[in-house]
Design a protein around this motif. Structure first.
Motif, PDB file in Angstrom:
ATOM      1  N   ALA A 117      41.647  46.407  50.722  1.00 15.75           N
ATOM      2  CA  ALA A 117      41.642  47.390  49.631  1.00 15.75           C
ATOM      3  C   ALA A 117      42.358  46.831  48.401  1.00 15.75           C
ATOM      4  CB  ALA A 117      42.309  48.684  50.090  1.00 15.75           C
ATOM      5  N   MET A 118      43.418  46.074  48.623  1.00 20.79           N
ATOM      6  CA  MET A 118      44.138  45.464  47.500  1.00 20.79           C
ATOM      7  C   MET A 118      43.295  44.409  46.796  1.00 20.79           C
ATOM      8  SD  MET A 118      47.905  45.202  49.303  1.00 20.79           S
ATOM      9  CE  MET A 118      48.846  44.682  47.871  1.00 20.79           C
ATOM     10  N   ALA A 119      42.466  43.703  47.551  1.00 22.96           N
ATOM     11  CA  ALA A 119      41.549  42.729  46.944  1.00 22.96           C
ATOM     12  C   ALA A 119      40.553  43.443  46.035  1.00 22.96           C
ATOM     13  CB  ALA A 119      40.822  41.948  48.037  1.00 22.96           C
ATOM     14  N   TYR A 120      40.021  44.573  46.520  1.00 19.29           N
ATOM     15  CA  TYR A 120      39.078  45.349  45.705  1.00 19.29           C
ATOM     16  C   TYR A 120      39.780  45.904  44.462  1.00 19.29           C
ATOM     17  CZ  TYR A 120      35.691  48.907  44.330  1.00 19.29           C
ATOM     18  OH  TYR A 120      34.805  49.679  43.618  1.00 19.29           O
ATOM     19  N   ASP A 121      41.016  46.340  44.620  1.00 18.40           N
ATOM     20  CA  ASP A 121      41.787  46.848  43.482  1.00 18.40           C
ATOM     21  C   ASP A 121      41.961  45.770  42.423  1.00 18.40           C
ATOM     22  OD1 ASP A 121      43.883  48.990  42.435  1.00 18.40           O
ATOM     23  OD2 ASP A 121      44.875  47.034  42.361  1.00 18.40           O
ATOM     24  N   ARG A 122      42.225  44.546  42.851  1.00 17.27           N
ATOM     25  CA  ARG A 122      42.365  43.433  41.901  1.00 17.27           C
ATOM     26  C   ARG A 122      41.035  43.133  41.219  1.00 17.27           C
ATOM     27  NH1 ARG A 122      46.337  43.677  39.696  1.00 17.27           N
ATOM     28  NH2 ARG A 122      45.921  45.795  40.397  1.00 17.27           N
ATOM     29  N   TYR A 123      39.948  43.245  41.973  1.00 18.16           N
ATOM     30  CA  TYR A 123      38.621  43.023  41.394  1.00 18.16           C
ATOM     31  C   TYR A 123      38.329  44.044  40.289  1.00 18.16           C
ATOM     32  CZ  TYR A 123      33.694  44.393  41.092  1.00 18.16           C
ATOM     33  OH  TYR A 123      32.474  44.810  40.632  1.00 18.16           O
ATOM     34  N   VAL A 124      38.588  45.308  40.553  1.00 16.84           N
ATOM     35  CA  VAL A 124      38.340  46.354  39.548  1.00 16.84           C
ATOM     36  C   VAL A 124      39.236  46.147  38.338  1.00 16.84           C
ATOM     37  CG1 VAL A 124      38.398  48.831  39.086  1.00 16.84           C
ATOM     38  CG2 VAL A 124      37.604  48.007  41.305  1.00 16.84           C
ATOM     39  N   SER A 125      40.505  45.802  38.588  1.00 14.69           N
ATOM     40  CA  SER A 125      41.459  45.615  37.506  1.00 14.69           C
ATOM     41  C   SER A 125      41.073  44.455  36.589  1.00 14.69           C
ATOM     42  CB  SER A 125      42.855  45.359  38.091  1.00 14.69           C
ATOM     43  OG  SER A 125      43.780  45.072  37.074  1.00 14.69           O
ATOM     44  N   ILE A 126      40.557  43.359  37.164  1.00 14.16           N
ATOM     45  CA  ILE A 126      40.233  42.167  36.377  1.00 14.16           C
ATOM     46  C   ILE A 126      38.824  42.223  35.798  1.00 14.16           C
ATOM     47  CG2 ILE A 126      39.861  39.660  36.540  1.00 14.16           C
ATOM     48  CD1 ILE A 126      42.110  39.636  38.656  1.00 14.16           C
ATOM     49  N   SER A 229      41.045  30.537  28.905  1.00 12.07           N
ATOM     50  CA  SER A 229      42.099  29.980  29.747  1.00 12.07           C
ATOM     51  C   SER A 229      43.249  30.972  29.920  1.00 12.07           C
ATOM     52  CB  SER A 229      42.617  28.676  29.135  1.00 12.07           C
ATOM     53  OG  SER A 229      43.101  28.897  27.816  1.00 12.07           O
ATOM     54  N   ASN A 230      43.527  31.760  28.874  1.00 15.07           N
ATOM     55  CA  ASN A 230      44.586  32.766  28.964  1.00 15.07           C
ATOM     56  C   ASN A 230      44.231  33.853  29.978  1.00 15.07           C
ATOM     57  OD1 ASN A 230      47.067  33.989  28.133  1.00 15.07           O
ATOM     58  ND2 ASN A 230      45.879  35.462  26.924  1.00 15.07           N
ATOM     59  N   SER A 231      42.970  34.280  29.973  1.00 16.20           N
ATOM     60  CA  SER A 231      42.516  35.308  30.914  1.00 16.20           C
ATOM     61  C   SER A 231      42.530  34.781  32.342  1.00 16.20           C
ATOM     62  CB  SER A 231      41.102  35.766  30.549  1.00 16.20           C
ATOM     63  OG  SER A 231      41.094  36.382  29.269  1.00 16.20           O
ATOM     64  N   ARG A 232      42.155  33.502  32.507  1.00 15.30           N
ATOM     65  CA  ARG A 232      42.197  32.903  33.853  1.00 15.30           C
ATOM     66  C   ARG A 232      43.628  32.841  34.369  1.00 15.30           C
ATOM     67  NH1 ARG A 232      38.142  29.366  31.833  1.00 15.30           N
ATOM     68  NH2 ARG A 232      39.722  27.779  31.334  1.00 15.30           N
ATOM     69  N   ALA A 233      44.551  32.500  33.488  1.00 12.88           N
ATOM     70  CA  ALA A 233      45.957  32.423  33.892  1.00 12.88           C
ATOM     71  C   ALA A 233      46.466  33.796  34.336  1.00 12.88           C
ATOM     72  CB  ALA A 233      46.806  31.893  32.741  1.00 12.88           C
ATOM     73  N   LYS A 234      46.058  34.847  33.613  1.00 11.62           N
ATOM     74  CA  LYS A 234      46.465  36.201  33.989  1.00 11.62           C
ATOM     75  C   LYS A 234      45.867  36.599  35.341  1.00 11.62           C
ATOM     76  CE  LYS A 234      47.194  38.094  29.338  1.00 11.62           C
ATOM     77  NZ  LYS A 234      46.753  39.102  28.341  1.00 11.62           N
ATOM     78  N   ALA A 235      44.603  36.217  35.556  1.00 12.21           N
ATOM     79  CA  ALA A 235      43.945  36.547  36.823  1.00 12.21           C
ATOM     80  C   ALA A 235      44.642  35.843  37.994  1.00 12.21           C
ATOM     81  CB  ALA A 235      42.473  36.141  36.762  1.00 12.21           C
ATOM     82  N   VAL A 236      45.012  34.578  37.791  1.00 17.37           N
ATOM     83  CA  VAL A 236      45.711  33.824  38.838  1.00 17.37           C
ATOM     84  C   VAL A 236      47.060  34.456  39.133  1.00 17.37           C
ATOM     85  CG1 VAL A 236      46.823  31.625  39.377  1.00 17.37           C
ATOM     86  CG2 VAL A 236      44.541  31.644  38.355  1.00 17.37           C
ATOM     87  N   HIS A 237      47.785  34.831  38.084  1.00 23.44           N
ATOM     88  CA  HIS A 237      49.099  35.456  38.255  1.00 23.44           C
ATOM     89  C   HIS A 237      48.985  36.792  38.983  1.00 23.44           C
ATOM     90  CE1 HIS A 237      52.708  37.765  37.056  1.00 23.44           C
ATOM     91  NE2 HIS A 237      53.297  36.591  37.146  1.00 23.44           N
ATOM     92  N   THR A 238      47.914  37.535  38.680  1.00 22.96           N
ATOM     93  CA  THR A 238      47.710  38.839  39.302  1.00 22.96           C
ATOM     94  C   THR A 238      47.350  38.715  40.776  1.00 22.96           C
ATOM     95  OG1 THR A 238      46.960  39.779  37.203  1.00 22.96           O
ATOM     96  CG2 THR A 238      46.363  40.980  39.182  1.00 22.96           C
TER      97      THR A 238
END
Length: 324
Positions: A117-126, A229-238
């Motif tokens: 469920a947390m994986a899906y939450d991250r998917y929706v958020s990103i 690259s900034n968005s990718r960095a945020k996604a990795v951090h999240t």
């Protein structure tokens, strides 16, 4: 005690303990310290998220569920484990064995489903940030978590009932605690029903969750490759804390499968003991550390909670001194 027809056994011997000798005190202190750390860290995480309104969001609610599940799993199994480490008999009654099976299965399924469920939450958020509040509403998240517990308890109850009805012809379990597969192997009669239901239960416990995780991260990777690259960095951090937690749980499950399905008698005792307790200890221990260290928001909130407790204790102490 086993009856002549092998239909009833009142207790089991957990043979994996063997003769620990004086090292039993070292193992006892080691596991006890880990257990106390699990309790304190998970209570701190749950308290922090509950007290800080800034953290009343779906992702943090799932973290609370991980904390509650970690406390539940460790409380259901580790105290008995500590008793057996100091005990010279290493015996466990049949009812207590079935309770351990119930705790072990509900803990594992709830943990993996929450991580899905947390994986899906991250998917929706990103991938769908503008729709996040509409998709991941508090009511939906609460209903999902309640449904997970209801499904897990119901499914595991059937497993335990089927196992409890088996006539057993042995009492030696080659583990530190009871698990369903070890008891089924001791059965005197055909276990086709148990095996079929076990496969169905395994699919329901792993299949949908794994599919959701792969789908979510597949979408996240696809979107991230097209982003800046900034968005990718945020996604990795999240996603990093969740991926570390998921990897830790996968390692724990691997150790659990190895302990249950294969003969580990030739493996060094120390490794066997660590592999046995990893599933029960290191997953609930590392989860609050992973999210507390990686999340600046949680880190600051934890410090506030600790500071509040410290201030409250000082105030109570000052009041007591004034009265005296």
């Amino acid at each position: 005690m086993k009856m002549a027809n092998g239909s009833l056994i009142e207790f089991f011997i957990l043979a994996a303990y063997g003769e620990l000798g004086h090292t039993q005190y070292v193992y006892f202190l080691f596991i006890l310290l880990l257990y106390l750390s699990i309790v304190m860290l998970n209570i701190l995480l749950i308290s922090t998220i509950s007290l800080d309104r800034q953290l009343h969001k779906p992702m943090y609610f799932f973290m609370v569920n991980l904390g509650v599940n970690g406390l539940y799993g460790s409380l259901g199994l580790i105290p008995t484990l500590l008793v057996h480490v100091l005990s010279g008999t290493h015996e466990i009654s049949r009812p207590a064995c079935l309770v351990q099976i119930f705790c072990l299965h509900t803990y594992g399924v709830c943990e993996f489903t929450t991580l899905a469920a947390m994986a899906y939450d991250r998917y929706v958020s990103i991938c769908n940030p503008l729709w996040y509040d509409r998709i991941m509403t508090p009511l939906k998240v609460f209903a999902f978590v309640a449904g997970v517990w209801l499904f897990t308890v119901s499914k595991t109850s059937v497993t335990v009932v089927l196992t409890s009805q088996l006539p057993l012809c042995g009492m030696h379990i080659e583990k530190l605690y009871c698990d369903n597969f070890s008891l089924v192997k001791l059965a005197c009669r055909d276990t086709t029903v148990n095996n079929v239901y076990g496969l169905i239960s395994l699919f329901l416990s792993v299949g949908p969750q794994l599919s959701l995780i792969l789908y979510s991260y597949g979408k996240i990777i696809t979107i991230s490759l097209k982003a800046s690259s900034n968005s990718r960095a945020k996604a990795v951090h999240t996603c990093t804390p969740h991926l570390i937690s998921l990897a830790n749980f996968s390692i724990a499950c691997t150790f659990e499968v190895l302990q249950s399905r294969f003969d580990m008698s030739k493996v060094p005792r120390t490794f066997r003991l660590i592999a046995s307790v990893y599933f029960l200890v290191f997953t609930p221990l590392l989860n609050p550390i992973i999210y507390g260290v990686r999340s600046e928001v949680i880190r600051k909130s934890m410090l506030k909670v600790l500071n509040i407790k410290r201030t409250t204790n000082q105030a109570m102490s000052n009041q007591t001194q004034r009265r005296v």
